[in-house]
Design a protein around this motif. Structure first.
Motif, mmCIF file in Angstrom:
data_model
loop_
_atom_site.group_PDB
_atom_site.id
_atom_site.type_symbol
_atom_site.label_atom_id
_atom_site.label_comp_id
_atom_site.label_asym_id
_atom_site.label_seq_id
_atom_site.Cartn_x
_atom_site.Cartn_y
_atom_site.Cartn_z
ATOM 1 N N ILE A 153 74.496 51.620 25.373
ATOM 2 C CA ILE A 153 74.511 53.072 25.547
ATOM 3 C C ILE A 153 75.410 53.469 26.712
ATOM 4 O O ILE A 153 76.214 54.404 26.622
ATOM 5 N N SER A 154 75.280 52.754 27.834
ATOM 6 C CA SER A 154 76.108 53.042 29.002
ATOM 7 C C SER A 154 77.585 52.907 28.669
ATOM 8 O O SER A 154 78.402 53.778 29.006
ATOM 9 N N THR A 155 77.939 51.819 27.988
ATOM 10 C CA THR A 155 79.336 51.569 27.640
ATOM 11 C C THR A 155 79.872 52.615 26.669
ATOM 12 O O THR A 155 80.996 53.115 26.830
ATOM 13 N N ALA A 165 79.469 52.542 36.627
ATOM 14 C CA ALA A 165 78.380 52.639 35.653
ATOM 15 C C ALA A 165 77.793 51.257 35.377
ATOM 16 O O ALA A 165 76.568 51.082 35.344
ATOM 17 N N ALA A 166 78.671 50.265 35.183
ATOM 18 C CA ALA A 166 78.207 48.907 34.905
ATOM 19 C C ALA A 166 77.418 48.341 36.077
ATOM 20 O O ALA A 166 76.407 47.648 35.888
ATOM 21 N N ALA A 167 77.860 48.645 37.297
ATOM 22 C CA ALA A 167 77.164 48.141 38.478
ATOM 23 C C ALA A 167 75.766 48.733 38.590
ATOM 24 O O ALA A 167 74.782 48.006 38.797
ATOM 25 N N TRP A 168 75.663 50.055 38.465
ATOM 26 C CA TRP A 168 74.346 50.693 38.593
ATOM 27 C C TRP A 168 73.423 50.309 37.435
ATOM 28 O O TRP A 168 72.206 50.204 37.613
ATOM 29 N N ILE A 209 72.567 54.185 35.871
ATOM 30 C CA ILE A 209 71.143 54.115 36.200
ATOM 31 C C ILE A 209 70.299 54.820 35.142
ATOM 32 O O ILE A 209 69.178 54.393 34.852
ATOM 33 N N SER A 210 70.841 55.876 34.541
ATOM 34 C CA SER A 210 70.083 56.601 33.514
ATOM 35 C C SER A 210 69.861 55.741 32.278
ATOM 36 O O SER A 210 68.755 55.697 31.729
ATOM 37 N N ILE A 214 66.062 54.636 31.131
ATOM 38 C CA ILE A 214 65.503 55.078 29.855
ATOM 39 C C ILE A 214 64.917 53.902 29.089
ATOM 40 O O ILE A 214 63.767 53.952 28.617
ATOM 41 N N PHE A 215 65.664 52.814 28.987
ATOM 42 C CA PHE A 215 65.175 51.679 28.206
ATOM 43 C C PHE A 215 64.140 50.869 28.973
ATOM 44 O O PHE A 215 63.265 50.244 28.362
ATOM 45 N N TYR A 216 64.207 50.891 30.288
ATOM 46 C CA TYR A 216 63.130 50.276 31.072
ATOM 47 C C TYR A 216 61.827 51.004 30.787
ATOM 48 O O TYR A 216 60.777 50.376 30.573
ATOM 49 N N TYR A 217 61.863 52.318 30.746
ATOM 50 C CA TYR A 217 60.650 53.102 30.500
ATOM 51 C C TYR A 217 60.144 52.895 29.076
ATOM 52 O O TYR A 217 58.948 52.692 28.855
#
Length: 204
Positions: free
Chosen positions: A86-88, A136-139, A188-189, A193-196
């Motif tokens: 999703i981030s990518t 983005a990749a780092a966070w 981080i978003s 999201i997927f952590y939650y």
């Protein structure tokens, strides 16, 4: 109610502080001064430090974390991959579809007769500046490392490293602060999201 991970909370606190500082920096200085001030930091040791930090935001680190999860935290593989995807997709979609002509600092200031300091060995890109994919990749990635260690100090430490990656992109004259701020938000978003969503399965 789901109990929030202490490392995640610590990570989020540093993220909020990072966004406040970057936002304040952008509000006080125009785009030229934003780059000029950081460009004036240049020093031999910082060149190596920020090149190393920017490398941490590249593909190798997420692959190493994925391998770690395959062997040590198999339940984390799916949310990790989903958040990475999703981030990518968001970053690349914004770069190539929404803001394809967004100039990077090198191209943006090309017509300005200023002797900018460029770190030796770093290839200067000119387009697709917004947002910063490395940031983005780092966070995204360092958050999962913090969760894996599962200590509050790890949340702070990994977030500091993610901040360093963001700063490195400006120091290396590859991005503007706004690119970094939005990259950090995306990273981080997507992980949060997927952590939650998978919290019950991946909780330590």
């Amino acid at each position: 109610m789901k109990r929030l991970n202490g490392a995640w909370i610590a990570y989020g606190i540093v993220f909020i502080l990072f966004e406040i500082v970057v936002g304040r920096y952008m509000a006080v200085f125009d785009r030229f001064d934003q780059m000029r001030i950081i460009n004036n930091w240049h020093a031999f040791k910082l060149d190596y430090l920020f090149r190393a930090l920017t490398f941490a935001g590249e593909l190798l680190i997420p692959i190493l974390v994925l391998i770690l999860f395959v062997y040590k935290k198999r339940a984390w593989v799916k949310p990790f991959l989903f958040s990475y995807a999703i981030s990518t997709l968001i970053v690349q979609g914004l770069k190539h579809l929404v803001f394809p002509t967004a100039l990077r600092p090198y191209a943006y200031f090309k017509a300005v007769d200023i002797p900018w300091y460029l770190v030796p060995g770093v290839e200067m890109n000119e387009y697709n500046s917004f947002p910063s994919g490395h940031t983005a990749a780092a966070w995204f990635c360092f958050m999962w490392i913090a969760l894996f260690i599962n200590k509050r100090w790890a949340g702070f430490a990994m977030a500091i490293l993610a901040c360093g990656v963001g700063i490195s992109r400006v120091y290396l004259f590859q991005h503007f602060p706004v690119d970094v701020a939005f990259g950090a938000f995306i990273g981080i978003s997507s992980s949060s999201i997927f952590y939650y969503i998978y919290h019950e399965n991946i909780a330590a």
